[in-house]
Design a protein around this motif. Structure first.
Motif, PDB file in Angstrom:
ATOM      1  N   ALA A 178       3.297  -0.144   4.353  1.00 29.12           N
ATOM      2  CA  ALA A 178       2.834   0.678   3.229  1.00 29.12           C
ATOM      3  C   ALA A 178       1.314   0.741   3.184  1.00 29.12           C
ATOM      4  N   THR A 179       0.647  -0.346   3.517  1.00 26.50           N
ATOM      5  CA  THR A 179      -0.815  -0.360   3.534  1.00 26.50           C
ATOM      6  C   THR A 179      -1.360   0.497   4.673  1.00 26.50           C
ATOM      7  N   GLU A 216       5.247  -4.336   3.240  1.00 25.98           N
ATOM      8  CA  GLU A 216       3.913  -4.303   2.634  1.00 25.98           C
ATOM      9  C   GLU A 216       2.853  -3.887   3.650  1.00 25.98           C
ATOM     10  N   ARG A 274       6.067   7.924  -0.016  1.00 29.49           N
ATOM     11  CA  ARG A 274       4.911   8.825  -0.007  1.00 29.49           C
ATOM     12  C   ARG A 274       5.337  10.294   0.084  1.00 29.49           C
ATOM     13  N   ILE A 303       8.573  -0.974  -3.222  1.00 33.53           N
ATOM     14  CA  ILE A 303       7.233  -0.390  -3.113  1.00 33.53           C
ATOM     15  C   ILE A 303       7.248   1.054  -3.607  1.00 33.53           C
ATOM     16  N   PRO A 322       8.226   3.893   1.769  1.00 33.72           N
ATOM     17  CA  PRO A 322       7.495   3.580   0.535  1.00 33.72           C
ATOM     18  C   PRO A 322       7.334   4.754  -0.416  1.00 33.72           C
ATOM     19  N   GLU A 382       4.931   2.467  -6.612  1.00 34.36           N
ATOM     20  CA  GLU A 382       3.879   3.453  -6.365  1.00 34.36           C
ATOM     21  C   GLU A 382       4.201   4.833  -6.914  1.00 34.36           C
ATOM     22  N   GLN A 430      -0.861   4.293   3.958  1.00 33.96           N
ATOM     23  CA  GLN A 430      -1.099   4.632   2.560  1.00 33.96           C
ATOM     24  C   GLN A 430      -1.511   6.093   2.377  1.00 33.96           C
ATOM     25  N   ASP A 431      -2.321   6.597   3.296  1.00 37.09           N
ATOM     26  CA  ASP A 431      -2.772   7.989   3.217  1.00 37.09           C
ATOM     27  C   ASP A 431      -2.253   8.781   4.413  1.00 37.09           C
ATOM     28  N   GLU A 432      -0.996   8.581   4.753  1.00 37.51           N
ATOM     29  CA  GLU A 432      -0.468   9.128   6.002  1.00 37.51           C
ATOM     30  C   GLU A 432      -0.499  10.651   6.076  1.00 37.51           C
TER      31      GLU A 432
END
Length: 224
Positions: A22-23, A19, A66, A90, A64, A94, A26-28
């Motif tokens: 992932a936070t 978690e 992305r 996750i 996660p 998402e 988040q916008d990696e």
């Protein structure tokens, strides 16, 4: 260290930090234009190859999800795989509608020559160097002839060890590799190198090492 040891250590680490990780990331891709461009190049290589079962692409070590989501937005038929059960949870949360599975990159539940492409985006960095030949051999096995592979990793010789990240009682070493060594291992596994890209670390992204991206291809079957 046995396969079981490093796989268990990696799974335990990412289950614990999932978690928080992932936070943080988040916008990696938002501030990484080169990475976004290379993903577009990879997607075009998959489409141009015209190989594989229904154009299926694997994001191996997807975390996660992305990058899996980014590839799906580029039109690829992609699924994600990761060791960590919590990362997979996750990724499913998402990315509703995308397929995610728990499993090991070293033992893929896929027939030979199934995939139209595969991505290992910073996911080989916990594999001991003596297991990389087996890892790349497994990638080669599941890719269709002509299919591309993109491998991303931190470049260098000094590893980075994380102990109790975000206060979790776990630790793991992030292994950096020399691009020329990785290219040699890919060649030894039967891949043909397509491109080698290395960018300098970006202090704004808290990077301390160059970032390397190798695109290779499983050679197409030659006509007899």
């Amino acid at each position: 260290m046995t396969d079981s040891d490093f796989l268990t250590d990696t799974r335990t680490f990412y289950d614990a930090v999932a978690e928080d990780y992932a936070t943080l990331f988040q916008d990696e891709l938002a501030n990484r234009p080169l990475e976004r461009a290379l993903l577009r190049v990879f997607a075009e290589l998959v489409e141009r190859s015209g190989v594989g079962e229904d154009g299926l692409v694997a994001d191996l070590g997807c975390g996660p999800g992305r990058t899996t989501g980014r590839l799906a937005s580029l039109g690829l038929n992609v699924f994600g795989l990761d060791l960590s059960e919590r990362m997979i949870a996750i990724a499913r949360r998402e990315n509703p509608g995308l397929r995610f599975e728990q499993g090991s990159m070293l033992d893929l539940d896929l027939p030979d020559g199934t995939l139209a492409g595969a991505l290992s985006f910073y996911s080989s960095i916990h594999t001991p160097v003596d297991r990389l030949p087996a890892l790349f051999a497994e990638f080669h096995r599941v890719l269709a002839p002509g299919a591309p592979l993109l491998v991303a990793f931190q470049a260098g010789a000094e590893h980075r060890h994380y102990d109790q990240p975000w206060g979790h009682p776990v630790a793991l070493t992030f292994q950096r590799r020399r691009p020329e060594d990785m290219a040699g291992l890919l060649a030894a596994a039967g891949f043909a190198l397509v491109s080698r890209t290395v960018r300098e670390p970006d202090p704004a992204l808290d990077e301390t090492s160059p970032q390397a991206f190798l695109i290779a291809r499983k050679p197409a079957v030659q006509a007899g």
